[in-house]
Design a protein around this motif. Structure first.
Motif, PDB file in Angstrom:
ATOM      1  N   LEU A  48      42.356  31.013 -22.692  1.00  0.00           N
ATOM      2  CA  LEU A  48      43.679  30.828 -23.413  1.00  0.00           C
ATOM      3  C   LEU A  48      44.255  29.152 -23.264  1.00  0.00           C
ATOM      4  O   LEU A  48      44.752  28.800 -24.344  1.00  0.00           O
ATOM      5  N   PHE A  49      43.841  28.790 -22.040  1.00  0.00           N
ATOM      6  CA  PHE A  49      44.490  27.294 -21.665  1.00  0.00           C
ATOM      7  C   PHE A  49      43.477  26.233 -22.650  1.00  0.00           C
ATOM      8  O   PHE A  49      44.080  25.286 -23.266  1.00  0.00           O
ATOM      9  N   LEU A  50      42.223  26.641 -22.970  1.00  0.00           N
ATOM     10  CA  LEU A  50      41.393  25.758 -23.789  1.00  0.00           C
ATOM     11  C   LEU A  50      41.893  26.053 -25.210  1.00  0.00           C
ATOM     12  O   LEU A  50      42.092  24.849 -25.967  1.00  0.00           O
ATOM     13  N   LEU A  51      42.266  26.994 -25.719  1.00  0.00           N
ATOM     14  CA  LEU A  51      42.850  27.461 -26.859  1.00  0.00           C
ATOM     15  C   LEU A  51      44.174  26.440 -26.995  1.00  0.00           C
ATOM     16  O   LEU A  51      44.385  25.707 -28.156  1.00  0.00           O
ATOM     17  N   ILE A  52      45.112  26.513 -26.203  1.00  0.00           N
ATOM     18  CA  ILE A  52      46.181  25.615 -26.236  1.00  0.00           C
ATOM     19  C   ILE A  52      46.071  24.256 -26.299  1.00  0.00           C
ATOM     20  O   ILE A  52      46.611  23.366 -26.975  1.00  0.00           O
ATOM     21  N   GLN A  53      44.837  23.771 -25.526  1.00  0.00           N
ATOM     22  CA  GLN A  53      44.632  22.635 -25.415  1.00  0.00           C
ATOM     23  C   GLN A  53      44.081  21.974 -26.777  1.00  0.00           C
ATOM     24  O   GLN A  53      44.564  21.055 -27.416  1.00  0.00           O
ATOM     25  N   ARG A  54      43.240  22.899 -27.377  1.00  0.00           N
ATOM     26  CA  ARG A  54      42.749  22.598 -28.740  1.00  0.00           C
ATOM     27  C   ARG A  54      43.865  22.385 -29.826  1.00  0.00           C
ATOM     28  O   ARG A  54      43.934  21.782 -30.665  1.00  0.00           O
ATOM     29  N   ILE A  55      44.957  23.089 -29.572  1.00  0.00           N
ATOM     30  CA  ILE A  55      45.916  23.152 -30.552  1.00  0.00           C
ATOM     31  C   ILE A  55      46.697  21.810 -30.378  1.00  0.00           C
ATOM     32  O   ILE A  55      47.136  21.148 -31.463  1.00  0.00           O
ATOM     33  N   SER A  85      45.721  18.153 -45.287  1.00  0.00           N
ATOM     34  CA  SER A  85      44.658  19.112 -45.842  1.00  0.00           C
ATOM     35  C   SER A  85      43.771  19.431 -44.606  1.00  0.00           C
ATOM     36  O   SER A  85      42.743  19.948 -45.107  1.00  0.00           O
ATOM     37  N   TYR A  86      43.734  18.914 -43.664  1.00  0.00           N
ATOM     38  CA  TYR A  86      42.739  19.233 -42.689  1.00  0.00           C
ATOM     39  C   TYR A  86      42.463  20.719 -42.391  1.00  0.00           C
ATOM     40  O   TYR A  86      43.316  21.312 -42.306  1.00  0.00           O
ATOM     41  N   GLN A  87      41.132  20.812 -42.344  1.00  0.00           N
ATOM     42  CA  GLN A  87      40.817  22.455 -42.463  1.00  0.00           C
ATOM     43  C   GLN A  87      41.029  22.964 -41.407  1.00  0.00           C
ATOM     44  O   GLN A  87      41.230  24.182 -41.306  1.00  0.00           O
ATOM     45  N   ALA A  88      41.469  22.315 -40.203  1.00  0.00           N
ATOM     46  CA  ALA A  88      41.788  23.450 -38.796  1.00  0.00           C
ATOM     47  C   ALA A  88      43.059  23.537 -38.852  1.00  0.00           C
ATOM     48  O   ALA A  88      43.506  24.676 -37.903  1.00  0.00           O
ATOM     49  N   ILE A  89      43.905  23.388 -39.778  1.00  0.00           N
ATOM     50  CA  ILE A  89      45.313  23.519 -39.918  1.00  0.00           C
ATOM     51  C   ILE A  89      45.829  24.957 -39.819  1.00  0.00           C
ATOM     52  O   ILE A  89      46.478  25.543 -38.999  1.00  0.00           O
ATOM     53  N   PRO A  90      45.079  25.684 -40.756  1.00  0.00           N
ATOM     54  CA  PRO A  90      45.313  27.257 -40.883  1.00  0.00           C
ATOM     55  C   PRO A  90      44.963  27.956 -39.595  1.00  0.00           C
ATOM     56  O   PRO A  90      45.500  28.910 -39.429  1.00  0.00           O
ATOM     57  N   PHE A  91      43.932  27.383 -38.909  1.00  0.00           N
ATOM     58  CA  PHE A  91      43.389  28.275 -37.723  1.00  0.00           C
ATOM     59  C   PHE A  91      44.356  27.916 -36.706  1.00  0.00           C
ATOM     60  O   PHE A  91      44.601  28.799 -35.642  1.00  0.00           O
ATOM     61  N   VAL A  92      44.904  26.742 -36.598  1.00  0.00           N
ATOM     62  CA  VAL A  92      45.919  26.461 -35.545  1.00  0.00           C
ATOM     63  C   VAL A  92      47.256  27.185 -35.563  1.00  0.00           C
ATOM     64  O   VAL A  92      47.758  27.808 -34.802  1.00  0.00           O
ATOM     65  N   MET A  93      47.666  27.500 -36.922  1.00  0.00           N
ATOM     66  CA  MET A  93      48.851  28.542 -37.193  1.00  0.00           C
ATOM     67  C   MET A  93      48.412  29.973 -36.717  1.00  0.00           C
ATOM     68  O   MET A  93      49.066  30.719 -36.128  1.00  0.00           O
ATOM     69  N   PHE A 129      40.730  39.860 -36.117  1.00  0.00           N
ATOM     70  CA  PHE A 129      40.980  38.748 -37.055  1.00  0.00           C
ATOM     71  C   PHE A 129      41.403  37.471 -36.033  1.00  0.00           C
ATOM     72  O   PHE A 129      40.959  36.353 -36.483  1.00  0.00           O
ATOM     73  N   PHE A 130      42.052  37.720 -34.885  1.00  0.00           N
ATOM     74  CA  PHE A 130      42.429  36.537 -34.107  1.00  0.00           C
ATOM     75  C   PHE A 130      41.257  35.779 -33.538  1.00  0.00           C
ATOM     76  O   PHE A 130      41.081  34.582 -33.634  1.00  0.00           O
ATOM     77  N   TRP A 131      40.329  36.371 -32.859  1.00  0.00           N
ATOM     78  CA  TRP A 131      39.273  35.845 -32.007  1.00  0.00           C
ATOM     79  C   TRP A 131      37.982  35.278 -33.021  1.00  0.00           C
ATOM     80  O   TRP A 131      37.810  33.902 -32.585  1.00  0.00           O
ATOM     81  N   PRO A 132      37.746  35.486 -33.802  1.00  0.00           N
ATOM     82  CA  PRO A 132      36.655  34.481 -34.801  1.00  0.00           C
ATOM     83  C   PRO A 132      37.500  33.167 -35.344  1.00  0.00           C
ATOM     84  O   PRO A 132      36.980  32.309 -35.421  1.00  0.00           O
ATOM     85  N   CYS A 133      38.938  33.380 -35.759  1.00  0.00           N
ATOM     86  CA  CYS A 133      39.522  32.133 -35.924  1.00  0.00           C
ATOM     87  C   CYS A 133      39.893  31.424 -34.825  1.00  0.00           C
ATOM     88  O   CYS A 133      39.679  30.111 -34.846  1.00  0.00           O
ATOM     89  N   ALA A 134      39.739  31.751 -33.656  1.00  0.00           N
ATOM     90  CA  ALA A 134      40.047  30.953 -32.445  1.00  0.00           C
ATOM     91  C   ALA A 134      38.559  30.139 -32.130  1.00  0.00           C
ATOM     92  O   ALA A 134      38.387  29.025 -32.014  1.00  0.00           O
ATOM     93  N   MET A 156      36.548  22.741 -34.934  1.00  0.00           N
ATOM     94  CA  MET A 156      37.111  21.683 -36.045  1.00  0.00           C
ATOM     95  C   MET A 156      38.010  20.637 -35.196  1.00  0.00           C
ATOM     96  O   MET A 156      38.675  19.770 -35.847  1.00  0.00           O
ATOM     97  N   VAL A 157      37.961  20.785 -34.084  1.00  0.00           N
ATOM     98  CA  VAL A 157      38.598  19.874 -33.131  1.00  0.00           C
ATOM     99  C   VAL A 157      38.149  18.403 -33.333  1.00  0.00           C
ATOM    100  O   VAL A 157      36.818  18.377 -33.044  1.00  0.00           O
ATOM    101  N   PRO A 158      38.825  17.529 -33.697  1.00  0.00           N
ATOM    102  CA  PRO A 158      38.225  15.929 -33.663  1.00  0.00           C
ATOM    103  C   PRO A 158      37.653  15.836 -32.274  1.00  0.00           C
ATOM    104  O   PRO A 158      38.282  15.502 -31.288  1.00  0.00           O
ATOM    105  N   PRO A 159      36.418  15.421 -32.222  1.00  0.00           N
ATOM    106  CA  PRO A 159      35.743  15.199 -30.797  1.00  0.00           C
ATOM    107  C   PRO A 159      36.211  13.726 -30.491  1.00  0.00           C
ATOM    108  O   PRO A 159      36.597  12.748 -31.455  1.00  0.00           O
TER     109      PRO A 159
END
Length: 370
Positions: free
Chosen positions: A270-277, A291-299, A324-329, A335-338
């Motif tokens: 969960l910490f890694l998910l919050i960091q990516r958000i 229109s960055y494609q990661a925005i829907p998955f962030v929401m 539904f949640f974990w595949p989106c995660a 899609m996080v900008p490296p």
């Protein structure tokens, strides 16, 4: 992130060996493991094949769910999802996605249809009186408007709401007072003001704290309860009909399932998910790439992380929200900008996007690396 998911499965499997019903616990761990495996393989391959089509189909699916739900609930009065919390959870995930589509694509065909779907999703979310879902959708909406630099829209909505409420109180004070009392009683206190705002959650949380103290380090076994005696499978089957079967929080349940040691692995995930958000939100704010494609998955992840604090579904592979949640995660992690930017020209969106370094070796057909 994938190594963390594997560590979670290993810790859950270790706790299953000391469970009161090890066979049932191992089967539940296997379900979660297959879900993580699909998120790391099949979901990513499907999205990578055509990102724009994937998101477009996702939004169309959200509109269909909203219109069907609105017709069934508002016109036919049939609760097809059963529990009102289920309706609230579904609309909480859909509402920020539709709002993003409306704000980013103002001139796209079907704008009125999408606005209507957004309004119906908000109405269904409100009528569900699901506080956890409303809180998750509200936080995701505020974050979305912030990174899209729509501060004025938030202030205008707040100002108009205050003016309407004030006008209603001045014109008809008696009816307004009755309305406030009914909303406060049903929404905040769930018609039980003596127990407080979190009265519906304090009872399962207190029971969980008592059971956690019995097995604090390694838990009772993934998907089982600590109050069961060892090998008493009949009580486990009987407990499915007990009202207090759920913990009222995914985070409390995982501590009871796997103990402090195993819960640390899930906490790391969960910490890694919050960091990516945070990384995606900072990237969108600075680049103005709305229109960055990661925005829907962030929401989706924001709503899920908040909603799971008050509902027990995040680690239950039998829940449709969990599926539904974990595949989106997993998709969000790619899609996080490296730090080392690998820019490719996306022929679908006609703009520069950044993909995960792991995607550089196998790219969709038609993409040209520069």
């Amino acid at each position: 992130f994938h190594l963390g998911a594997m560590a979670c499965i290993i810790s859950a499997l270790a706790s299953s060996l000391i469970s009161a019903a090890p066979l049932i616990s191992i089967l539940k761990v296997a379900g979660l493991a297959m879900l993580f495996l699909y998120g790391a393989t099949g979901a990513r391959a499907s999205f990578r094949r055509d990102p724009e089509k994937f998101i477009r189909v996702l939004l169309i699916g959200c509109e269909i769910v909203v219109f069907v739900s609105a017709f069934v609930y508002l016109a036919l009065k049939i609760p097809i999802f059963g529990n009102p919390n289920s309706l609230g959870a579904i609309m909480a995930f859909i509402e920020p996605l539709l709002l993003w589509d409306v704000l980013v694509n103002p001139s796209k065909t079907g704008r009125h249809r999408r606005i209507a779907a957004l309004c119906f999703s908000g109405l269904l979310l409100y009528t569900s009186v699901a506080r956890a879902a409303i809180l998750g959708a509200a936080v995701a909406t505020v974050v979305l408007c912030t990174i899209l630099r729509r501060h004025r829209m938030l202030s205008k909505v707040a100002l108009v709401s205050i003016l309407l409420v004030s006008l209603a109180g001045v014109l008809e004070p008696a009816r307004f007072s009755n309305f406030v009392d009914s909303v406060t009683g049903s929404f905040l206190y769930k018609n039980n003001e003596q127990s407080g705002i979190l009265g519906s959650r304090l009872s399962p949380w207190s029971k969980a704290s008592e059971t956690i103290q019995k097995h604090p380090f390694f838990g009772s076994g993934f998907g089982t309860r600590t109050w069961l005696s060892v090998g008493d499978v009949s009580q486990l089957q009987l407990s499915r009909s007990i009202h207090d079967f759920e913990y009222g929080s995914s985070y409390v349940s995982i501590v009871d399932y796997t103990g402090i040691v195993g819960a640390g692995m899930f906490g790391l995930l969960l910490f890694l998910l919050i960091q990516r958000i945070w990384q995606v939100c900072r990237f969108v704010w600075r680049s103005r790439d709305f229109s960055y494609q990661a925005i829907p998955f962030v929401m989706i992840v924001i709503v899920g992380v908040i909603h799971a604090g008050f509902e027990d579904w995040m680690f239950a592979a039998g829940s449709y929200i969990c599926v539904f949640f974990w595949p989106c995660a997993f998709l969000l992690m790619d899609m996080v900008p490296p730090r080392t930017q690998r820019s490719v020209l996306n022929p679908f969106l006609r703009r520069q996007v950044s993909l995960h370094p792991g995607f550089a070796s196998v790219q969709p057909r038609g993409l040209q690396t520069r």
